[in-house]
Design an enzyme around this catalytic site. Structure first.
Site, PDB file in Angstrom:
ATOM      1  N   HIS A 255     -56.634  27.916 103.649  1.00 42.95           N
ATOM      2  CA  HIS A 255     -55.925  28.452 102.278  1.00 42.95           C
ATOM      3  C   HIS A 255     -56.824  29.065 101.330  1.00 42.95           C
ATOM      4  CE1 HIS A 255     -56.985  24.163 101.088  1.00 42.95           C
ATOM      5  NE2 HIS A 255     -56.782  24.383 100.104  1.00 42.95           N
TER       6      HIS A 255
ATOM      7  N   HIS B 206     -57.606  28.436  98.221  1.00 41.52           N
ATOM      8  CA  HIS B 206     -58.452  27.730  97.153  1.00 41.52           C
ATOM      9  C   HIS B 206     -59.846  27.966  97.278  1.00 41.52           C
ATOM     10  CE1 HIS B 206     -54.808  24.566  96.241  1.00 41.52           C
ATOM     11  NE2 HIS B 206     -54.705  25.877  95.776  1.00 41.52           N
TER      12      HIS B 206
ATOM     13  N   ASP C  66     -62.557  26.244  96.616  1.00 42.63           N
ATOM     14  CA  ASP C  66     -63.623  25.675  97.184  1.00 42.63           C
ATOM     15  C   ASP C  66     -63.336  25.717  98.750  1.00 42.63           C
ATOM     16  OD1 ASP C  66     -60.747  24.175  96.861  1.00 42.63           O
ATOM     17  OD2 ASP C  66     -61.817  22.262  97.804  1.00 42.63           O
ATOM     18  N   HIS C  67     -62.513  26.475  99.224  1.00 39.07           N
ATOM     19  CA  HIS C  67     -62.314  26.817 100.850  1.00 39.07           C
ATOM     20  C   HIS C  67     -62.677  28.251 101.086  1.00 39.07           C
ATOM     21  CE1 HIS C  67     -60.196  22.858 101.312  1.00 39.07           C
ATOM     22  NE2 HIS C  67     -59.998  22.985 100.232  1.00 39.07           N
TER      23      HIS C  67
ATOM     24  N   HIS D  97     -49.073  22.123 100.207  1.00 36.13           N
ATOM     25  CA  HIS D  97     -50.367  22.195  99.224  1.00 36.13           C
ATOM     26  C   HIS D  97     -50.359  23.653  98.503  1.00 36.13           C
ATOM     27  CE1 HIS D  97     -54.231  21.213  97.546  1.00 36.13           C
ATOM     28  NE2 HIS D  97     -54.833  22.545  98.463  1.00 36.13           N
TER      29      HIS D  97
ATOM     30  N   ASP E 231     -56.173  20.902 103.090  1.00 39.03           N
ATOM     31  CA  ASP E 231     -56.011  20.076 102.349  1.00 39.03           C
ATOM     32  C   ASP E 231     -54.529  19.818 102.606  1.00 39.03           C
ATOM     33  OD1 ASP E 231     -58.288  20.564 101.346  1.00 39.03           O
ATOM     34  OD2 ASP E 231     -57.799  21.551  99.293  1.00 39.03           O
TER      35      ASP E 231
ATOM     36  N   HIS F 119     -61.782  17.291 102.767  1.00 38.77           N
ATOM     37  CA  HIS F 119     -62.405  16.524 101.502  1.00 38.77           C
ATOM     38  C   HIS F 119     -62.722  14.918 102.002  1.00 38.77           C
ATOM     39  CE1 HIS F 119     -61.739  19.330  98.274  1.00 38.77           C
ATOM     40  NE2 HIS F 119     -61.029  19.742  98.943  1.00 38.77           N
TER      41      HIS F 119
HETATM   42 ZN   LIG Z   1     -59.930  21.684  98.656  1.00 36.41          ZN
HETATM   43 ZN   LIG Z   2     -56.711  23.308  98.135  1.00 34.41          ZN
END
Ligand SMILES: [Zn+2]
Ligand SMILES: [Zn+2]
Length: 260
Positions: free
Chosen positions: A52, A54, A56-57, A108, A130, A168
């Site tokens: 996805h 985001h 942090d990905h 998410h 996530d 995570h």
């Molecule tokens: Zn994440």
């Molecule tokens: Zn995420």
């Protein structure tokens, strides 16, 4: 196949799946730890999988793509910061001698996908970003509770020996909540003790095993009478709402959002 959880940021894992001298990385939010791992073991990066959008990905996708030329696969309905091959439910990719099946798991984010390797050995493997965490699930940012519940249902239907590579290390805080929901769940108590031990040794609690998650994860157990009852009590659900799977799931997610 070998699975390595590369820690990044405060609690992310960038999953490196390695076969001989080739590797695939999932959700590289940062390029540095991946480049380091590739150099250390003399690996060639064959592909980058994104679940996805985001940051942090995806934060390391462009740099990794430029540095290695690895092909990028990502969710058809989301943006990825590099040229990528869009994938969706029903697609299958052949990577490192494995079939990788794409599963749509909106909730998410609106276009979130998961990658499932049914023939991985010794056990099937799921990269779920996530969407599903050990003892918990992702926050519902863009989708609806009904979508998230349906997404978790499709993951719960995978083989029970599936190894779940979550993005995570949220396990201990998830389990604290799970214990508040199901104080009488002995499998949950035993798993909590085991995870505390792992974290005390600095070891990841992941991959999680689907069969165990079905015993301890309240978000996969939202239809269990004990979970339903606890949610109804906490949220003051009416008798009618208590029979509505989505209403119970939504109230459970809301309870977790506000859990201290
Ligand atoms: Zn994440
Ligand atoms: Zn995420």
């Amino acid at each position: 196949m070998k699975l390595i959880a590369l820690p990044a940021f405060s609690d992310n894992y960038l999953w490196l799946w390695q076969q001989d001298q080739l590797a695939v990385v999932v959700d590289p939010g940062d390029a540095a730890p991946v480049l380091q791992a590739l150099a250390k073991d003399g690996l060639t990066l064959a592909a980058i999988l994104v679940t996805h959008h985001h940051a942090d990905h995806t934060g390391g996708v462009h740099e990794l793509h430029l540095a290695t030329g690895a092909k990028v696969y990502g969710p058809a309905r989301e943006e990825v910061p590099a040229p990528f091959t869009p994938v969706m439910q029903g697609d299958a990719i052949d990577l490192l001698g494995q079939q990788v099946q794409v599963i749509d798991v909106p909730g998410h984010t609106a276009g979130h996908v998961a990658y499932f390797l049914p023939r991985a050995t010794p056990h099937p493997v799921l990269f779920c970003g996530d969407t599903l965490f050990s003892g918990g699930c992702g926050r519902i940012f863009e989708g609806t509770p009904a979508q998230m519940l349906a997404s978790l249902d499709s993951l719960a239907a995978l083989p029970s020996n599936t190894q779940i590579c979550c993005a995570h290390e949220y396990t201990l805080s998830n389990l604290r909540f799970a214990c508040a929901v199901e104080p009488g769940n002995t499998a949950l108590q035993a798993y909590t003790a085991k995870c505390h031990q792992l974290r005390d040794q600095g070891t990841p609690t992941l991959p999680a095993q689907l069969g165990n998650e079905l015993q301890i994860n309240p978000f996969l157990r939202a239809r269990h009478p004990d979970v339903r009852h606890a949610v109804a009590q906490h949220a003051g659900l009416s008798a009618l709402e208590q029979t509505d799977d989505v209403a119970v799931f939504a109230a459970l997610r809301e309870w977790k959002n506000n859990f201290k």
